[in-house]
Design a protein around this motif. Structure first.
Motif, PDB file in Angstrom:
ATOM      1  N   ASP A 123       0.829  -1.219   0.000  1.00  0.00           N
ATOM      2  CA  ASP A 123       0.000   0.000   0.000  1.00  0.00           C
ATOM      3  C   ASP A 123       0.858   1.262   0.000  1.00  0.00           C
ATOM      4  O   ASP A 123       0.883   2.030   0.952  1.00  0.00           O
ATOM      5  N   HIS A 124       1.549   1.449  -1.107  1.00  0.00           N
ATOM      6  CA  HIS A 124       2.344   2.671  -1.310  1.00  0.00           C
ATOM      7  C   HIS A 124       1.418   3.720  -1.922  1.00  0.00           C
ATOM      8  O   HIS A 124       1.390   3.896  -3.136  1.00  0.00           O
ATOM      9  N   LEU A 125       0.685   4.392  -1.059  1.00  0.00           N
ATOM     10  CA  LEU A 125      -0.385   5.252  -1.558  1.00  0.00           C
ATOM     11  C   LEU A 125       0.079   6.660  -1.917  1.00  0.00           C
ATOM     12  O   LEU A 125      -0.653   7.408  -2.544  1.00  0.00           O
ATOM     13  N   LYS A 126       1.310   7.000  -1.536  1.00  0.00           N
ATOM     14  CA  LYS A 126       1.745   8.393  -1.669  1.00  0.00           C
ATOM     15  C   LYS A 126       2.104   8.793  -3.092  1.00  0.00           C
ATOM     16  O   LYS A 126       1.802   9.895  -3.514  1.00  0.00           O
ATOM     17  N   ASP A 127       2.771   7.914  -3.817  1.00  0.00           N
ATOM     18  CA  ASP A 127       3.171   8.277  -5.177  1.00  0.00           C
ATOM     19  C   ASP A 127       2.678   7.220  -6.156  1.00  0.00           C
ATOM     20  O   ASP A 127       3.304   6.189  -6.382  1.00  0.00           O
ATOM     21  N   ALA A 128       1.547   7.511  -6.750  1.00  0.00           N
ATOM     22  CA  ALA A 128       0.856   6.521  -7.580  1.00  0.00           C
ATOM     23  C   ALA A 128       1.591   6.194  -8.876  1.00  0.00           C
ATOM     24  O   ALA A 128       1.384   5.139  -9.460  1.00  0.00           O
ATOM     25  N   THR A 129       2.468   7.106  -9.319  1.00  0.00           N
ATOM     26  CA  THR A 129       3.089   6.881 -10.630  1.00  0.00           C
ATOM     27  C   THR A 129       4.354   6.021 -10.531  1.00  0.00           C
ATOM     28  O   THR A 129       4.866   5.551 -11.528  1.00  0.00           O
ATOM     29  N   LYS A 130       4.875   5.831  -9.296  1.00  0.00           N
ATOM     30  CA  LYS A 130       6.203   5.240  -9.116  1.00  0.00           C
ATOM     31  C   LYS A 130       6.171   3.730  -8.870  1.00  0.00           C
ATOM     32  O   LYS A 130       5.392   3.267  -8.037  1.00  0.00           O
ATOM     33  N   PRO A 131       7.027   2.953  -9.544  1.00  0.00           N
ATOM     34  CA  PRO A 131       7.120   1.517  -9.253  1.00  0.00           C
ATOM     35  C   PRO A 131       7.688   1.295  -7.843  1.00  0.00           C
ATOM     36  O   PRO A 131       8.619   1.990  -7.437  1.00  0.00           O
ATOM     37  N   PHE A 132       7.100   0.342  -7.110  1.00  0.00           N
ATOM     38  CA  PHE A 132       7.550   0.058  -5.745  1.00  0.00           C
ATOM     39  C   PHE A 132       8.025  -1.375  -5.545  1.00  0.00           C
ATOM     40  O   PHE A 132       8.767  -1.671  -4.634  1.00  0.00           O
ATOM     41  N   HIS A 133       7.522  -2.304  -6.342  1.00  0.00           N
ATOM     42  CA  HIS A 133       8.024  -3.677  -6.236  1.00  0.00           C
ATOM     43  C   HIS A 133       8.014  -4.320  -7.618  1.00  0.00           C
ATOM     44  O   HIS A 133       7.479  -3.757  -8.576  1.00  0.00           O
ATOM     45  N   GLN A 134       8.615  -5.488  -7.669  1.00  0.00           N
ATOM     46  CA  GLN A 134       8.678  -6.184  -8.950  1.00  0.00           C
ATOM     47  C   GLN A 134       7.681  -7.319  -8.979  1.00  0.00           C
ATOM     48  O   GLN A 134       7.291  -7.853  -7.930  1.00  0.00           O
ATOM     49  N   VAL A 135       7.249  -7.676 -10.168  1.00  0.00           N
ATOM     50  CA  VAL A 135       6.442  -8.892 -10.338  1.00  0.00           C
ATOM     51  C   VAL A 135       7.171  -9.806 -11.314  1.00  0.00           C
ATOM     52  O   VAL A 135       7.844  -9.349 -12.236  1.00  0.00           O
ATOM     53  N   LYS A 136       7.028 -11.112 -11.056  1.00  0.00           N
ATOM     54  CA  LYS A 136       7.632 -12.108 -11.919  1.00  0.00           C
ATOM     55  C   LYS A 136       6.554 -12.610 -12.881  1.00  0.00           C
ATOM     56  O   LYS A 136       5.498 -13.081 -12.439  1.00  0.00           O
ATOM     57  N   VAL A 137       6.809 -12.466 -14.152  1.00  0.00           N
ATOM     58  CA  VAL A 137       5.831 -12.824 -15.183  1.00  0.00           C
ATOM     59  C   VAL A 137       5.919 -14.316 -15.482  1.00  0.00           C
ATOM     60  O   VAL A 137       7.018 -14.850 -15.670  1.00  0.00           O
ATOM     61  N   GLU A 138       4.785 -15.020 -15.484  1.00  0.00           N
ATOM     62  CA  GLU A 138       4.758 -16.452 -15.807  1.00  0.00           C
ATOM     63  C   GLU A 138       5.062 -16.638 -17.296  1.00  0.00           C
ATOM     64  O   GLU A 138       4.513 -15.932 -18.152  1.00  0.00           O
ATOM     65  N   GLN A 139       5.928 -17.623 -17.582  1.00  0.00           N
ATOM     66  CA  GLN A 139       6.247 -17.957 -18.976  1.00  0.00           C
ATOM     67  C   GLN A 139       4.959 -18.371 -19.694  1.00  0.00           C
ATOM     68  O   GLN A 139       4.088 -18.989 -19.100  1.00  0.00           O
ATOM     69  N   ASP A 140       4.852 -18.021 -20.961  1.00  0.00           N
ATOM     70  CA  ASP A 140       3.711 -18.401 -21.807  1.00  0.00           C
ATOM     71  C   ASP A 140       2.404 -17.713 -21.419  1.00  0.00           C
ATOM     72  O   ASP A 140       1.354 -18.059 -21.941  1.00  0.00           O
ATOM     73  N   SER A 141       2.461 -16.774 -20.468  1.00  0.00           N
ATOM     74  CA  SER A 141       1.229 -16.056 -20.121  1.00  0.00           C
ATOM     75  C   SER A 141       0.986 -14.933 -21.130  1.00  0.00           C
ATOM     76  O   SER A 141       1.866 -14.565 -21.912  1.00  0.00           O
ATOM     77  N   LEU A 142      -0.214 -14.393 -21.090  1.00  0.00           N
ATOM     78  CA  LEU A 142      -0.573 -13.252 -21.922  1.00  0.00           C
ATOM     79  C   LEU A 142       0.350 -12.061 -21.628  1.00  0.00           C
ATOM     80  O   LEU A 142       0.771 -11.328 -22.526  1.00  0.00           O
ATOM     81  N   LEU A 143       0.685 -11.909 -20.360  1.00  0.00           N
ATOM     82  CA  LEU A 143       1.574 -10.819 -19.944  1.00  0.00           C
ATOM     83  C   LEU A 143       2.972 -10.993 -20.550  1.00  0.00           C
ATOM     84  O   LEU A 143       3.637 -10.024 -20.918  1.00  0.00           O
ATOM     85  N   TRP A 144       3.394 -12.260 -20.650  1.00  0.00           N
ATOM     86  CA  TRP A 144       4.687 -12.566 -21.268  1.00  0.00           C
ATOM     87  C   TRP A 144       4.650 -12.196 -22.749  1.00  0.00           C
ATOM     88  O   TRP A 144       5.565 -11.572 -23.284  1.00  0.00           O
ATOM     89  N   GLU A 145       3.554 -12.551 -23.420  1.00  0.00           N
ATOM     90  CA  GLU A 145       3.398 -12.213 -24.847  1.00  0.00           C
ATOM     91  C   GLU A 145       3.436 -10.703 -25.052  1.00  0.00           C
ATOM     92  O   GLU A 145       3.917 -10.220 -26.071  1.00  0.00           O
ATOM     93  N   ILE A 146       2.910  -9.972 -24.090  1.00  0.00           N
ATOM     94  CA  ILE A 146       2.824  -8.516 -24.218  1.00  0.00           C
ATOM     95  C   ILE A 146       4.174  -7.848 -23.956  1.00  0.00           C
ATOM     96  O   ILE A 146       4.603  -6.979 -24.703  1.00  0.00           O
ATOM     97  N   PHE A 147       4.860  -8.278 -22.884  1.00  0.00           N
ATOM     98  CA  PHE A 147       6.079  -7.566 -22.450  1.00  0.00           C
ATOM     99  C   PHE A 147       7.384  -8.253 -22.868  1.00  0.00           C
ATOM    100  O   PHE A 147       8.415  -7.593 -22.952  1.00  0.00           O
ATOM    101  N   HIS A 148       7.350  -9.585 -23.051  1.00  0.00           N
ATOM    102  CA  HIS A 148       8.578 -10.346 -23.304  1.00  0.00           C
ATOM    103  C   HIS A 148       9.637 -10.052 -22.244  1.00  0.00           C
ATOM    104  O   HIS A 148      10.817  -9.878 -22.546  1.00  0.00           O
TER     105      HIS A 148
END
Ligand code: MN
Length: 243
Positions: free
Chosen positions: A145-170
């Motif tokens: 809940d990093h509510l102070k700065d909405a535009t800033k990245p605060f943590h990382q996510v690991k993208v599942e291989q073969d997911s739609l997100l993987w197809e989008i971002f590689h």
């Protein structure tokens, strides 16, 4: 080529008592959503929440895709739980309208992008559950809940291989903002996890079959106000709406 019309599900809030119209709720979206849709090639319109099934059908018949935006917590009765003291403000009637809108959009084959509350809503609508607070998931969870700065990245996510997100971002990892205190618990049977935070929290899901259905726990529309890192995500959704 014709630009797809994107229906953004409006949410309501109380009108300040200083307004002569305070007896009635305001229905709103955020400039960040409308700007992000327009910048990625869509035409944004807002769909007011309603429980009138015909109005829902006709609203959806004039759009090419549906965007489910952020908002309050979902009423836990909708996934069979008592309200936890850590659960925030809820609006059962509004949640029911949003779930009806989601199901009708699926029935009509409309591509859907869920954001923040949107991922929780999609999961609950399809039979999944939520942790009513991240601390119920794990006492060692990241701060989400990093509510102070909405535009800033605060943590990382690991993208599942073969997911739609993987197809989008590689990309194996994405840096994302984080403005939520609830997360997906049991995932709905017709959804697959597309990304997790480094603490294991579910941060993205996708539909197993049917038209484009992607939902993320972060706020790409807010990141869009400061960078183009999430443009490819919005563009993928808008392109799915062109068909
Ligand atoms: Mn997060």
């Amino acid at each position: 080529m014709r630009r797809p019309v994107i229906g953004i599900a409006g949410v309501s809030s109380d009108t300040p008592s200083s307004s002569p119209f305070h007896a009635w709720q305001r229905i709103f979206t955020s400039q960040a959503y409308t700007t992000s849709v327009a910048r990625s090639g869509g035409v944004p319109v807002m769909l007011p929440p309603t429980d009138d099934e015909e109005v829902i059908r006709r609203e959806l018949s004039v759009v090419d895709g549906l965007l489910l935006q952020g908002g309050n917590d979902i009423d836990p009765s909708l996934y069979g739980e008592e309200k936890d003291p850590l659960c925030g403000e809820t609006d059962l009637q509004q949640d029911r309208m949003l779930i009806a809108l989601f199901h009708q959009a699926r029935t009509m084959g409309k591509p859907i992008l869920g954001i923040c509350k949107g991922i929780q809503l999609v999961n609950v609508a399809l039979g999944g559950t939520l942790y009513q607070d991240v601390s119920r998931f794990s006492p060692n969870a990241l701060q989400h809940d990093h509510l102070k700065d909405a535009t800033k990245p605060f943590h990382q996510v690991k993208v599942e291989q073969d997911s739609l997100l993987w197809e989008i971002f590689h990309q194996e990892t994405l840096s994302v903002n984080s403005l939520h205190h609830q997360i997906v618990k049991d995932i709905a049977p017709s959804l697959t996890i597309a990304a997790r935070a480094t603490d294991g929290a579910v941060e993205a899901v996708q539909g197993n079959e049917g038209p484009f259905l992607l939902a993320v726990q972060w706020h790409p529309e807010a990141m869009m106000m400061a960078s183009n890192d999430m443009l490819v995500l919005f563009s993928a959704f808008i392109n799915a709406c062109r068909i």
